[in-house]
Write a protein that holds these residues in place. Structure first.
Motif, PDB file in Angstrom:
ATOM      1  N   ASP A 111      17.662 -17.069 -24.544  1.00  0.00           N
ATOM      2  CA  ASP A 111      18.892 -15.999 -24.764  1.00  0.00           C
ATOM      3  C   ASP A 111      18.850 -15.833 -26.285  1.00  0.00           C
ATOM      4  N   ARG A 112      18.844 -17.281 -26.963  1.00  0.00           N
ATOM      5  CA  ARG A 112      18.889 -17.286 -28.522  1.00  0.00           C
ATOM      6  C   ARG A 112      18.009 -18.093 -29.165  1.00  0.00           C
ATOM      7  N   VAL A 113      17.545 -17.732 -30.313  1.00  0.00           N
ATOM      8  CA  VAL A 113      16.593 -18.209 -30.824  1.00  0.00           C
ATOM      9  C   VAL A 113      16.953 -18.800 -32.265  1.00  0.00           C
ATOM     10  N   ILE A 114      16.444 -20.050 -32.497  1.00  0.00           N
ATOM     11  CA  ILE A 114      16.648 -20.763 -33.856  1.00  0.00           C
ATOM     12  C   ILE A 114      15.346 -20.792 -34.572  1.00  0.00           C
ATOM     13  N   VAL A 115      14.987 -20.287 -35.558  1.00  0.00           N
ATOM     14  CA  VAL A 115      13.772 -20.607 -36.520  1.00  0.00           C
ATOM     15  C   VAL A 115      13.869 -21.478 -37.452  1.00  0.00           C
ATOM     16  N   MET A 116      12.829 -22.285 -37.549  1.00  0.00           N
ATOM     17  CA  MET A 116      13.052 -23.616 -38.542  1.00  0.00           C
ATOM     18  C   MET A 116      11.669 -23.553 -39.141  1.00  0.00           C
ATOM     19  N   TYR A 117      11.857 -23.913 -40.687  1.00  0.00           N
ATOM     20  CA  TYR A 117      10.985 -23.862 -41.575  1.00  0.00           C
ATOM     21  C   TYR A 117      11.327 -25.016 -42.838  1.00  0.00           C
ATOM     22  N   GLY A 118      10.455 -25.888 -42.796  1.00  0.00           N
ATOM     23  CA  GLY A 118      10.520 -26.786 -43.779  1.00  0.00           C
ATOM     24  C   GLY A 118      11.811 -27.742 -43.526  1.00  0.00           C
ATOM     25  N   ILE A 157      13.876 -23.198 -29.906  1.00  0.00           N
ATOM     26  CA  ILE A 157      13.587 -23.708 -31.409  1.00  0.00           C
ATOM     27  C   ILE A 157      12.526 -23.488 -31.816  1.00  0.00           C
ATOM     28  N   VAL A 158      11.903 -22.558 -32.612  1.00  0.00           N
ATOM     29  CA  VAL A 158      10.638 -22.172 -33.043  1.00  0.00           C
ATOM     30  C   VAL A 158      10.394 -22.592 -34.390  1.00  0.00           C
ATOM     31  N   GLY A 159       9.152 -22.790 -34.623  1.00  0.00           N
ATOM     32  CA  GLY A 159       8.676 -23.281 -36.090  1.00  0.00           C
ATOM     33  C   GLY A 159       7.322 -23.908 -35.847  1.00  0.00           C
ATOM     34  N   GLU A 160       6.783 -23.788 -36.886  1.00  0.00           N
ATOM     35  CA  GLU A 160       5.401 -24.659 -37.142  1.00  0.00           C
ATOM     36  C   GLU A 160       5.368 -26.249 -37.142  1.00  0.00           C
ATOM     37  N   SER A 161       4.069 -26.809 -37.241  1.00  0.00           N
ATOM     38  CA  SER A 161       4.330 -28.311 -37.150  1.00  0.00           C
ATOM     39  C   SER A 161       4.774 -28.677 -38.392  1.00  0.00           C
ATOM     40  N   GLY A 162       5.565 -29.609 -38.280  1.00  0.00           N
ATOM     41  CA  GLY A 162       6.369 -30.046 -39.571  1.00  0.00           C
ATOM     42  C   GLY A 162       7.316 -29.172 -40.078  1.00  0.00           C
ATOM     43  N   SER A 163       7.951 -28.453 -38.951  1.00  0.00           N
ATOM     44  CA  SER A 163       9.171 -27.839 -39.470  1.00  0.00           C
ATOM     45  C   SER A 163      10.439 -28.530 -39.203  1.00  0.00           C
ATOM     46  N   GLY A 164      10.168 -29.586 -38.562  1.00  0.00           N
ATOM     47  CA  GLY A 164      11.526 -30.328 -38.011  1.00  0.00           C
ATOM     48  C   GLY A 164      11.904 -30.393 -36.747  1.00  0.00           C
TER      49      GLY A 164
END
Lengths: 336, 331
Positions: free
Chosen positions: B224-231, B39-46
């Motif tokens: 293997d798999r990526v989940i991109v989170m934002y907001g 799970i990738v994302g910036e700070s605050g992405s959840g």
């Protein structure tokens, strides 16, 4: 020892200032800290480097390698244990009184943590104008206000931000405020100590681009300290690699990344994960065994020998000399 | 293959002085057996709030789950009693945190902290637990396990502490390992050691891994798999190949473009994503990324797009650009 006084960049050769000399020369600088029990921590040990006018020299290394101590000693935030730092030819550790205060206007620093480095009880105007007040160059209150607004605009913030407080800003904006404050006294040389490590990936590029634009428009010289090697490669003309207080390699940045000579640099470069699954799948990673030795009791001879895959008896017996192994490419390894 | 974890429409909020911070807003994903997802994302992405909700580690108040289920091996973790949850933590799901210094107990020996779970969950006696702990210390590459067993966290270096934490997380052979920024506090050469260790263990024991990180390089290496989170939302999912080679969401594309790469020639200025992430106290009505998106359309402002299949196999993106009508508008 002198390291090449002319630096090759994308734009061709860059001369090192009007007088031909570099802006900053660090000569056999050491900074030791007593840690009790009669022991000393050798944070920076016999460091020599030069920074040409308008150049960005990157300094990389892992935590505890002495890169921040080096930056702070070069700024004379710490008094050195031995050695000299010459800024425009003058040994900065000999300066006193008015001369020292003048030097303080020529060098500035940008810190890592934009949350800790701004006084939460000052508004933005007072934070940015503090250096102006200290040096008595703020002028009338109208002039002071105008200067702050100019600086805010320079770093991409709006004049109406001037009356707000640090907590009202995001990390990236705070770092811009830190940059505005560093620029307030019109310095020639800025030590950037991990200026983007505390920022999110999408914000890092904003700040790096700003630093590069400012360098171009104001003719600044940077010492850029970081542990993110991809970013250091991007921003620097030349890169110095430190390990346990010693400089182990120094070269023009694309040369260093394409052709690392020191086994530590090789391991460091191979350890960085690249955001591309193809490259990651094919990459032979040099995984170093063991931890960083303590700088209180560093290994004899070459400091890296305890983790080096190629270490021999000679490495334990004899400290390798920091020598030019190729044109402008320096390394401290017997076998480079 | 049957997923071991399924997160359905998870909403998590925090009560704050100014109102309700909607940290996670409708997250869906699943993890299959033996799979490593990031799970990738910036700070605050959840991303961390999602992970901590799975472990039920968030203090309530101020946090509360507004909606959704977390199914783990057939049970909804959100409905378990605190006592039932305690047997899931450590036994079925192990967790590794970012900062090993603050997540290890400084007043307990490392040995004590590893054997605690073995005695509690596996019903081992002290002697058997000690044997197993020494074996685990050896497994994670800590030299002199006999001496290290009796030492305290402050006697360990950062990398060694993280190894000890992995030993604790793995002690009961969990089916799922959640690693929340496991290498962010470590140096790159130590990071390489820890990542290699996690990968080895995953291959050996078939443990599923959720790796939470902001470092796309680590993702390319590990998952293997990526989940991109934002907001607070999932904006894109896909295999790591599709995410890195054919990113479909403008945020993922922007993120990949804004990073300098070691293997590329320098000279070009970086392409940053302008602006800042949304304030989740008042989340945007439409697409969360809209305000920073260069390709934003009128529809993006007021209408939140669905996560819909795009491009590669199993790849999904939450973006109006992939709606059939958008193509007509562009054409």
């Amino acid at each position: 020892m002198s390291v090449s006084t002319v630096t090759k960049t994308e734009n061709g050769f860059r001369p090192t200032g009007a007088s031909g000399g570099p802006l900053l020369e660090v000569d056999r600088l050491s900074k030791f800290f007593p840690v009790g029990g009669g022991q000393t921590l050798k944070a920076v040990n016999d460091l020599s480097l030069t920074v040409a006018k308008g150049e960005t020299l990157g300094v990389v290394g892992e935590s505890g390698c002495g890169k921040s101590t080096a930056g702070r000693t070069i700024m004379r935030l710490y008094e050195p244990t031995a050695g000299e730092t010459r800024f425009e030819g003058r040994n900065i550790y000999k300066l006193k009184g008015a001369e020292l205060k003048k030097l303080r206007r020529e060098m500035a620093m940008i810190f890592q943590d934009p949350y800790a480095s701004l006084n939460p009880r000052f508004n933005i105007t007072d934070i940015i104008a503090e250096p102006l007040d200290i040096h008595g160059i703020a002028g009338s209150s109208k002039e002071r206000k105008r200067k702050v607004e100019e600086l805010l605009e320079l770093v991409g913030l709006r004049p109406e931000h001037a009356n707000r407080y640090p907590h009202e800003f995001s990390g990236g904006q705070r770092q811009r405020i830190g940059i505005a404050r560093a620029l307030a006294v019109r310095p020639k040389f800025i030590v950037c100590d991990e200026p983007i490590s505390a920022l999110d990936v999408s914000i890092q590029a904003q700040v790096v681009n700003l630093l590069q634009e400012l360098q171009k428009s104001l003719g600044l010289t940077y010492l850029f300290i970081a542990h993110d090697l991809s970013m250091v490669k991007h921003i620097s003309d030349r890169v110095a690699v430190m390990y346990l207080g010693k400089m182990v390699e120094l070269a023009e940045s694309s040369e260093l990344y394409a052709n690392p000579k020191h086994p530590y640099t090789q391991a460091l470069l191979s350890a960085i994960p690249i955001p591309d699954p193809q490259i990651e799948a094919q990459k032979e990673r040099i995984v170093l065994s063991g931890d960083l030795p303590s700088p209180i009791n560093p290994p004899s001879g070459c400091p890296f020998r305890t983790r080096c895959p190629h270490a021999t008896e000679k490495c334990a017996a004899e400290a390798p000399e920091f020598r030019e192994v190729k044109d402008g490419h320096w390394a401290a390894c017997h076998y480079a | 293959m049957e997923p071991i974890l399924r997160v359905n429409d998870l909403h998590v909020s925090f009560r704050a002085r100014g109102g309700e911070v909607q940290a996670v807003r409708g997250v869906n994903f699943e993890v299959k057996k033996g799979e490593a997802i990031a799970i990738v994302g910036e700070s605050g992405s959840g991303k961390s709030v999602t992970a901590q909700s799975i472990m039920r580690l968030l203090p309530s108040p101020p946090s509360f789950v507004k909606q959704g289920t977390i199914e783990f091996m057939g049970r909804n973790l959100l409905e378990l009693s605190e006592q039932e949850m305690e047997s899931v933590r450590g036994k079925d799901i192990g967790m590794i945190f970012q900062d090993p210094m603050t997540s290890l107990n400084p007043t307990m020996t490392i040995g004590h902290q590893i054997t605690e779970g073995l005695i509690k969950h596996q019903g081992m006696d002290r002697k058997a637990a000690r044997e197993r702990a020494l074996e685990l210390l050896r497994l994670v590459g800590i030299p002199n396990p006999d001496t290290r067993f009796g030492q305290y966290p402050h006697n360990f270096s950062g990398g060694m502490r993280q190894r000890a934490m992995i030993a604790i997380a793995l002690s009961c052979n969990p089916a799922l390992l959640i690693a929340d920024e496991p290498t962010t506090a470590l140096d790159v050469t130590i990071q390489a050691q820890i990542l290699r260790l996690m990968k080895d263990l995953q291959e050996r024991f078939g443990t599923s891994i959720i790796l939470i990180t902001h470092d796309l390089g680590v993702v390319a290496d590990m998952c293997d798999r990526v989940i991109v989170m934002y907001g607070g939302q999932v904006v894109e999912t896909g295999s790591k190949w599709d995410i890195f080679r054919h990113p479909q969401h403008p945020y993922t594309r922007g993120l990949l473009r804004s990073m300098p790469r070691l293997d590329q020639p320098k000279g070009e200025p970086l392409i940053p994503i302008h602006g800042t992430p949304p304030d989740l106290l008042v989340p945007p009505q439409g697409c969360a990324f809209c305000a920073r998106c260069e390709e934003a359309m009128e529809v993006c402002v007021d209408h939140d797009p669905e996560l819909a299949p795009v491009g590669g196999e199993g790849q999904t993106a939450k973006c109006w650009l992939h709606h059939p009508f958008a193509k007509e508008v562009q054409a």
